[in-house]
Motif scaffolding. Structure first.
Motif, PDB file in Angstrom:
ATOM      1  N   ASN A  95       6.623  -2.623  -8.764  1.00 15.04           N
ATOM      2  CA  ASN A  95       5.699  -2.077  -7.774  1.00 15.04           C
ATOM      3  C   ASN A  95       6.299  -0.853  -7.074  1.00 15.04           C
ATOM      4  O   ASN A  95       5.642   0.179  -6.922  1.00 15.04           O
ATOM      5  CB  ASN A  95       5.364  -3.169  -6.755  1.00 15.04           C
ATOM      6  N   ILE A 101       1.189  -3.726 -11.564  1.00 11.30           N
ATOM      7  CA  ILE A 101       1.350  -5.086 -11.069  1.00 11.30           C
ATOM      8  C   ILE A 101      -0.033  -5.672 -10.762  1.00 11.30           C
ATOM      9  O   ILE A 101      -1.030  -4.963 -10.829  1.00 11.30           O
ATOM     10  CB  ILE A 101       2.216  -5.132  -9.791  1.00 11.30           C
ATOM     11  N   VAL A 102      -0.069  -6.958 -10.442  1.00  6.34           N
ATOM     12  CA  VAL A 102      -1.314  -7.581  -9.996  1.00  6.34           C
ATOM     13  C   VAL A 102      -1.169  -7.899  -8.510  1.00  6.34           C
ATOM     14  O   VAL A 102      -0.253  -8.638  -8.131  1.00  6.34           O
ATOM     15  CB  VAL A 102      -1.595  -8.890 -10.767  1.00  6.34           C
ATOM     16  N   ALA A 103      -2.012  -7.346  -7.669  1.00 13.34           N
ATOM     17  CA  ALA A 103      -1.955  -7.645  -6.236  1.00 13.34           C
ATOM     18  C   ALA A 103      -2.236  -9.131  -6.032  1.00 13.34           C
ATOM     19  O   ALA A 103      -3.103  -9.698  -6.693  1.00 13.34           O
ATOM     20  CB  ALA A 103      -2.988  -6.806  -5.484  1.00 13.34           C
ATOM     21  N   ALA A 104      -1.463  -9.800  -5.140  1.00 18.48           N
ATOM     22  CA  ALA A 104      -1.654 -11.233  -4.943  1.00 18.48           C
ATOM     23  C   ALA A 104      -1.148 -11.684  -3.581  1.00 18.48           C
ATOM     24  O   ALA A 104      -0.088 -12.262  -3.511  1.00 18.48           O
ATOM     25  CB  ALA A 104      -0.944 -12.026  -6.064  1.00 18.48           C
ATOM     26  N   PRO A 105      -1.816 -11.532  -2.453  1.00 22.29           N
ATOM     27  CA  PRO A 105      -3.115 -10.866  -2.400  1.00 22.29           C
ATOM     28  C   PRO A 105      -2.957  -9.351  -2.260  1.00 22.29           C
ATOM     29  O   PRO A 105      -3.911  -8.631  -2.438  1.00 22.29           O
ATOM     30  CB  PRO A 105      -3.740 -11.444  -1.122  1.00 22.29           C
ATOM     31  N   THR A 106      -1.736  -8.871  -1.919  1.00 16.35           N
ATOM     32  CA  THR A 106      -1.525  -7.429  -1.775  1.00 16.35           C
ATOM     33  C   THR A 106      -0.445  -7.011  -2.769  1.00 16.35           C
ATOM     34  O   THR A 106       0.153  -7.863  -3.441  1.00 16.35           O
ATOM     35  CB  THR A 106      -1.064  -7.094  -0.344  1.00 16.35           C
ATOM     36  N   ALA A 107      -0.175  -5.714  -2.853  1.00 13.28           N
ATOM     37  CA  ALA A 107       0.859  -5.243  -3.776  1.00 13.28           C
ATOM     38  C   ALA A 107       2.248  -5.495  -3.198  1.00 13.28           C
ATOM     39  O   ALA A 107       3.166  -5.891  -3.906  1.00 13.28           O
ATOM     40  CB  ALA A 107       0.657  -3.764  -4.073  1.00 13.28           C
ATOM     41  N   GLY A 108       2.401  -5.314  -1.875  1.00 12.70           N
ATOM     42  CA  GLY A 108       3.692  -5.523  -1.240  1.00 12.70           C
ATOM     43  C   GLY A 108       4.164  -6.966  -1.338  1.00 12.70           C
ATOM     44  O   GLY A 108       5.355  -7.256  -1.312  1.00 12.70           O
ATOM     45  N   VAL A 113       3.583 -14.961  -5.753  1.00 10.09           N
ATOM     46  CA  VAL A 113       2.808 -15.894  -6.585  1.00 10.09           C
ATOM     47  C   VAL A 113       3.384 -15.967  -8.011  1.00 10.09           C
ATOM     48  O   VAL A 113       3.689 -17.070  -8.493  1.00 10.09           O
ATOM     49  CB  VAL A 113       1.303 -15.552  -6.582  1.00 10.09           C
ATOM     50  N   ILE A 151      -5.256  -9.650   6.073  1.00  9.88           N
ATOM     51  CA  ILE A 151      -4.147  -9.863   5.150  1.00  9.88           C
ATOM     52  C   ILE A 151      -3.329  -8.593   4.943  1.00  9.88           C
ATOM     53  O   ILE A 151      -2.365  -8.606   4.212  1.00  9.88           O
ATOM     54  CB  ILE A 151      -4.599 -10.417   3.783  1.00  9.88           C
ATOM     55  N   ALA A 152      -3.711  -7.504   5.609  1.00  9.56           N
ATOM     56  CA  ALA A 152      -2.930  -6.271   5.461  1.00  9.56           C
ATOM     57  C   ALA A 152      -1.812  -6.248   6.500  1.00  9.56           C
ATOM     58  O   ALA A 152      -2.020  -6.624   7.652  1.00  9.56           O
ATOM     59  CB  ALA A 152      -3.833  -5.063   5.642  1.00  9.56           C
ATOM     60  N   VAL A 207       7.497   0.615   0.404  1.00  8.63           N
ATOM     61  CA  VAL A 207       7.348  -0.816   0.134  1.00  8.63           C
ATOM     62  C   VAL A 207       8.565  -1.281  -0.674  1.00  8.63           C
ATOM     63  O   VAL A 207       8.457  -1.626  -1.849  1.00  8.63           O
ATOM     64  CB  VAL A 207       6.037  -1.096  -0.631  1.00  8.63           C
TER      65      VAL A 207
ATOM     66  N   MET B   1      -8.468 -13.419  -4.694  1.00 13.11           N
ATOM     67  CA  MET B   1      -7.344 -12.682  -4.112  1.00 13.11           C
ATOM     68  C   MET B   1      -6.186 -12.564  -5.091  1.00 13.11           C
ATOM     69  O   MET B   1      -5.041 -12.424  -4.694  1.00 13.11           O
ATOM     70  CB  MET B   1      -6.883 -13.407  -2.837  1.00 13.11           C
ATOM     71  N   ILE B   2      -6.493 -12.707  -6.389  1.00 11.08           N
ATOM     72  CA  ILE B   2      -5.514 -12.384  -7.422  1.00 11.08           C
ATOM     73  C   ILE B   2      -6.064 -11.137  -8.102  1.00 11.08           C
ATOM     74  O   ILE B   2      -7.051 -11.200  -8.813  1.00 11.08           O
ATOM     75  CB  ILE B   2      -5.348 -13.545  -8.436  1.00 11.08           C
ATOM     76  N   GLY B   3      -5.443 -10.037  -7.873  1.00  7.88           N
ATOM     77  CA  GLY B   3      -5.948  -8.770  -8.362  1.00  7.88           C
ATOM     78  C   GLY B   3      -6.176  -7.856  -7.191  1.00  7.88           C
ATOM     79  O   GLY B   3      -6.078  -8.295  -6.053  1.00  7.88           O
ATOM     80  N   PRO B   4      -6.408  -6.597  -7.378  1.00  7.34           N
ATOM     81  CA  PRO B   4      -6.607  -5.954  -8.679  1.00  7.34           C
ATOM     82  C   PRO B   4      -5.296  -5.768  -9.464  1.00  7.34           C
ATOM     83  O   PRO B   4      -4.217  -5.833  -8.890  1.00  7.34           O
ATOM     84  CB  PRO B   4      -7.161  -4.586  -8.274  1.00  7.34           C
ATOM     85  N   ILE B   5      -5.481  -5.542 -10.778  1.00  8.30           N
ATOM     86  CA  ILE B   5      -4.376  -5.056 -11.589  1.00  8.30           C
ATOM     87  C   ILE B   5      -4.265  -3.572 -11.233  1.00  8.30           C
ATOM     88  O   ILE B   5      -5.252  -2.842 -11.312  1.00  8.30           O
ATOM     89  CB  ILE B   5      -4.679  -5.234 -13.088  1.00  8.30           C
ATOM     90  N   MET B   6      -3.096  -3.157 -10.781  1.00  5.87           N
ATOM     91  CA  MET B   6      -3.018  -1.817 -10.180  1.00  5.87           C
ATOM     92  C   MET B   6      -1.624  -1.209 -10.306  1.00  5.87           C
ATOM     93  O   MET B   6      -0.646  -1.902 -10.491  1.00  5.87           O
ATOM     94  CB  MET B   6      -3.365  -1.923  -8.692  1.00  5.87           C
ATOM     95  N   GLY B   8       1.436   0.310  -8.363  1.00  3.63           N
ATOM     96  CA  GLY B   8       1.972   0.121  -7.025  1.00  3.63           C
ATOM     97  C   GLY B   8       2.054   1.423  -6.251  1.00  3.63           C
ATOM     98  O   GLY B   8       1.704   2.476  -6.776  1.00  3.63           O
ATOM     99  N   PRO B   9       2.547   1.342  -5.026  1.00  3.01           N
ATOM    100  CA  PRO B   9       3.177   0.165  -4.427  1.00  3.01           C
ATOM    101  C   PRO B   9       2.361  -0.595  -3.379  1.00  3.01           C
ATOM    102  O   PRO B   9       2.871  -1.561  -2.850  1.00  3.01           O
ATOM    103  CB  PRO B   9       4.406   0.790  -3.739  1.00  3.01           C
ATOM    104  N   SER B  11      -1.530  -2.300  -2.127  1.00  3.40           N
ATOM    105  CA  SER B  11      -2.952  -2.511  -2.416  1.00  3.40           C
ATOM    106  C   SER B  11      -3.831  -1.754  -1.420  1.00  3.40           C
ATOM    107  O   SER B  11      -4.868  -1.215  -1.792  1.00  3.40           O
ATOM    108  CB  SER B  11      -3.291  -3.998  -2.404  1.00  3.40           C
ATOM    109  N   GLY B 118      -7.204  -3.761   3.141  1.00  7.30           N
ATOM    110  CA  GLY B 118      -6.145  -4.675   2.684  1.00  7.30           C
ATOM    111  C   GLY B 118      -6.544  -5.331   1.378  1.00  7.30           C
ATOM    112  O   GLY B 118      -7.722  -5.571   1.121  1.00  7.30           O
TER     113      GLY B 118
END
Lengths: 280, 227
Positions: A95, A101-108, A113, A151-152, A207, B1-6, B8-9, B11, B118
């Motif tokens: 990231n 990557i896959v956000a879960a729930p965010t990228a940071g 998970v 969640i941010a 991040v 809340m799994i995703g997006p595929i993206m 980084g860094p 969301s 977010g």
């Protein structure tokens, strides 16, 4: 739906989430499960890239942590812990390198998970198919939490991001190991309650620090929560009240501690020096 | 809340920013040649660290958040002679991750303000000084029209007659009898025939259809309400 309603479901929590999301129609269920499997595979490829790369991030602060840990002696003789930590950091270093990557729930917080769920799955030599329904539950827990709190990190601090990801991961690992909805929600609650108050203070606004190591810590934290819940331990404070408490603390946090890079470790002399150097 | 595929860094600061810019890009009919992006709050403070400038540029180029070209977006923009300026300002009592995107080409101009909430979720709340509300989760029909009795009912009827199901509808006018804008989120894209019909109604000044920028995979894939 709130967490109490999910906890009251007699059976695996993921079944209720799947039902709420797509109903009972077979094609729609299969479609969603296929998408979850795809995300799981994306997570796995982020892990693989992260474990084998030592390319520095844009700032040079991180990039080799996962590979270094993965290749280090397991002095504790705790292979599960090492695996979970390395997987989590692998994702977050990808990231930080602007990899996929896959956000879960965010990228940071994206390492928690997969670190916990895929880490435990690999430790027990389970197939990816076995991880799909727990991942559905993780998504559902995230969805339920996000309806009641930010969640941010910029809104609720790190507790909102890593707290959500740890709660999602704890529930997923709990279900993977046989825990039904009640136990999984307890796992999520214990994980969230013990993340409360964590601020978002990334050095230079990147991040990277403390985000990368934090995902290693909270992936293990999630596994701990699952272990407690599987043994039948419960949170004294009900799940939905813990979510509300987290949300209210998020509102109390000053902007300096919400992803502005102006407080906490970002505001240390070294943190400021790094920020200045990067701004040039 | 799994995703997006993206890529980084972040969301909110990367994927969400890219999606906002992608929507802005579609408010013009032809690609932008000049762009001015005004960043507010956390967006302004941590843009560099989160690749926000790259992500916004990528969105203006038409890239989605999973596009591996995002890290090179600024140099690609330069090659395509897209002139981009970044600025920071206090946009008032708005979400900390808010950006105002002004785009321009030889014949068109647009102005869009939106927030990244977010997890990659977004909300657009201003276009060309009109108040709007949409999330990028559906196809969005934007209609700038004369404020007169029956317009909303007529447009809704046309959409219904073509089996369009409205998810959300927001409408606001600048002043009574002046101009107004509707933002309508629809489950599936309307056919070109219907769009042409709407465009030629006497009270319609301007119509745009913005794509769904959050892959339509339901709430579990990072598209939930996080505000």
């Amino acid at each position: 739906m709130n967490l109490k309603q999910l906890a009251d479901y007699p059976g695996y929590g993921s079944e209720l989430i799947l039902h709420e999301e797509v109903g009972e129609e077979r094609a729609a269920r299969e479609d969603l499960l296929e998408k979850m499997l795809l995300r799981l595979q994306e997570m796995r490829s982020s892990i693989a890239r992260g474990l084998s790369s030592d390319e520095p991030s844009r700032t040079g602060m991180v990039g080799w942590n996962a590979k270094t840990l993965w290749g280090a002696d397991d002095k504790l003789r705790a292979p599960l812990m090492k695996r979970v930590q390395a997987y989590a950091m692998a994702v977050n270093e990808e990231n930080a390198r602007m990899g996929r990557i896959v956000a879960a729930p965010t990228a940071g917080s994206a390492g928690t998970v997969p670190g916990a769920l895929i880490g435990v799955g690999d430790h027990l030599e389970l197939t990816d198919e076995a991880l799909v329904m727990p991942l559905v539950l993780a998504a559902g827990i995230g969805q339920v939490i996000s309806q009641r709190m930010f969640i941010a990190g910029s809104s609720g601090g790190c507790q909102a991001e890593i707290g959500s990801s740890a709660a999602m991961a704890a529930a997923a690992v709990c279900e993977l190991l046989g825990g039904e909805a009640k136990a999984a929600v307890e796992a999520a609650t214990l994980a969230l309650m013990n993340t409360i108050g964590l601020v978002c203070d990334p050095v230079g606004g990147y991040v990277e620090v403390p985000c990368v190591s934090r995902n290693a810590f909270f992936a293990v934290h999630a596994v701990s929560a699952a272990q407690l819940a599987l043994a039948g331990l419960e949170s004294v404070i009900p799940p939905d009240e813990v979510v509300s408490a987290t949300a209210s603390i998020g509102r109390l946090l000053p902007p300096e501690l919400r992803e502005t890079g102006e407080g906490g470790i970002a505001a240390t002399p070294t943190g400021r020096r790094i920020a200045l150097k990067m701004a040039k | 809340m799994i995703g997006p595929i993206m890529i980084g860094p972040s969301s909110s600061h990367t994927a969400g920013a890219c999606r906002l810019a992608l929507l802005a890009r579609h408010t013009l009919q032809r690609p932008a040649e000049r762009a001015k992006l005004t960043l507010h709050g956390s967006f302004a403070k941590t843009a560099k660290g989160h690749g926000t400038e790259l992500a916004l540029t990528a969105g203006i180029l038409g890239y989605y958040p999973h596009d591996p070209r995002i890290p090179q977006a600024l140099s690609i923009a330069k090659k395509q002679q897209l002139d981009i300026v970044f600025d920071a300002a206090d946009l008032g009592d708005v979400h900390p991750n808010t950006v105002c995107i002004e785009l321009e080409n030889r014949t068109e101009k647009s102005h869009l303000t939106g927030s990244s909430l977010g997890g990659g979720s977004i909300q657009v709340f201003e276009i060309d000084a009109f108040e709007v509300r949409f999330s990028g989760r559906y196809h969005t029909l934007l209609l700038r029209h004369v404020d007169q009795t029956g317009v909303i009912a007529h447009v809704a009827q046309v959409i219904a007659d073509n089996e369009g199901n409205i998810a959300t509808l927001y409408s606001a006018r600048q002043k009574k009898g002046g101009e107004a804008m509707m933002s309508i989120e629809i489950d599936k894209r309307l056919s070109q025939y219907v769009l042409d019909y709407l465009t030629h109604l006497p009270y319609i000044r301007w119509l745009r259809i913005l794509p769904e920028v959050i892959s339509g995979e339901g709430h579990l894939s990072g598209t939930g309400d996080v505000a």
